[in-house]
Enzyme design. Structure first.
Site: not given
Ligand SMILES: NC(=O)c1ccc[n+]([C@@H]2O[C@H](COP(=O)([O-])OP(=O)(O)OC[C@H]3O[C@@H](n4cnc5c(N)ncnc54)[C@H](O)[C@@H]3O)[C@@H](O)[C@H]2O)c1
Length: 280
Positions: A118, A137, A149, A187
């Site tokens: 993000s 994204h 995006e 964002n």
């Molecule tokens: N939550 C949102 O609204 C949102 C929106 C757009 C983008 N993002 C981006 O998406 C990504 C994930 O966010 P999320 O909210 O799903 O997080 P989350 O914490 O819900 O999920 C992350 C997952 O990744 C796994 N993980 C962590 N490190 C790892 C590794 N080295 N190898 C394999 N798996 C691994 C974790 O076990 C977990 O299941 C981030 O980069 C975040 O910035 C989030």
């Protein structure tokens, strides 16, 4: 149809995997342990079952989405022949870089590595990675939100951008091409607006409810800025403000002190049961 690897079976990874599977792609989901990947797939299945029971989706359609989802080993050995990898792991450059460097030794040469970051720099994530790296994204909930995006890093080729735009359209999304910049487009505009809503509250200009009502009825927004902040997570809102501020040094991106205080107090919004509003 493509073969896709989704890494990270959390909030975003689940929605992303579902979106690819619903469009007929074969999706291998990986996480730190195969059980965690399977757990993410089970959650997608439970969500689909609920939609079937409410008559929102046919049972056959739900079953074919489920059939397109497989849990992969945590050594990523199941990703050798995927066309695209989309990572949705922890929002840390080193974690994403290390992951892609590991995948360099596993995936075929033509695999495109996509990051769902993000806020991080695609150029920095791609540093030292041999495969093509690009930002893809998605927005939360990723199975339903229409926008993607598509973010170019410093070395991203035109044909990679084109391939990811086509992939986005294949899953029914609308891609917009974005050059690398803090906060990208959505964002950069949305999060400072939420932060401004918190300033308005802090200054006692209006109550939380009235700020939200004002923006819903006066600006035709579907949600007010404070209820939206609670939905996104106030920790994420603060992280984005800090990235915008640190990357630009521009004081217009300073986070409101009330926002920082709420995060320090663990009042992160819906996910903790309390933010600007209380949730059961
Ligand atoms: N939550 C949102 O609204 C949102 C929106 C757009 C983008 N993002 C981006 O998406 C990504 C994930 O966010 P999320 O909210 O799903 O997080 P989350 O914490 O819900 O999920 C992350 C997952 O990744 C796994 N993980 C962590 N490190 C790892 C590794 N080295 N190898 C394999 N798996 C691994 C974790 O076990 C977990 O299941 C981030 O980069 C975040 O910035 C989030």
């Amino acid at each position: 149809m493509s073969k896709i690897g989704v890494i990270g079976a959390g909030t975003m990874g689940q929605g992303i995997a579902q979106a690819f599977a619903a469009a007929g792609n074969q999706v291998t989901v990986c996480d730190i342990k195969i059980e965690w990947a399977q757990n993410g797939i089970n959650k997608i299945g439970a969500k689909l079952d609920k939609l079937v029971s409410r008559g929102k989706i046919a049972e056959d359609a739900a079953n074919s989405i489920k059939a397109n989802l497989t849990a992969g080993e945590s050594d990523y050995s199941g990703l050798a022949d995927v066309d695209f990898v989309v990572e949705a792991v922890l929002e840390q450059v080193k974690v994403k870089q290390d992951l892609f460097k590991t995948l360099d030794g596993i995936c075929k040469d033509s695999t495109i590595f996509c990051s769902n970051t993000s806020s991080l720099s695609i150029t920095e994530i791609a540093n030292g990675v041999k495969h093509e790296v690009i930002g893809m994204h998605f927005f939360n909930p990723a199975d339903r939100m229409k926008l993607i995006e598509v973010i170019r890093g410093g070395a991203t080729k035109d044909e990679t951008v084109q391939a990811v735009k086509e992939l986005s359209e294949q899953i029914g999304k609308t891609p917009v091409e974005v050059n690398e910049a803090p906060g990208f487009v959505v964002n950069r505009i949305l999060v400072p607006m939420i932060n401004e809503g918190v300033f308005v509250l802090q200054e006692g200009v209006a109550s939380a409810k009235d700020i939200d009502t004002a923006m819903k009825l006066g600006a035709n927004h579907p949600m007010g800025p404070l209820e939206l902040g609670d939905l996104i997570g106030l920790d994420i809102v603060l992280d984005v403000m800090d990235v915008l501020y640190n990357e630009t040094g521009d004081s217009k991106y300073r986070a409101c002190t009330l926002l920082r205080k709420m995060v320090r107090a663990g009042k992160l919004g819906r996910k903790t049961g309390e933010g600007f509003y209380k949730y059961n």
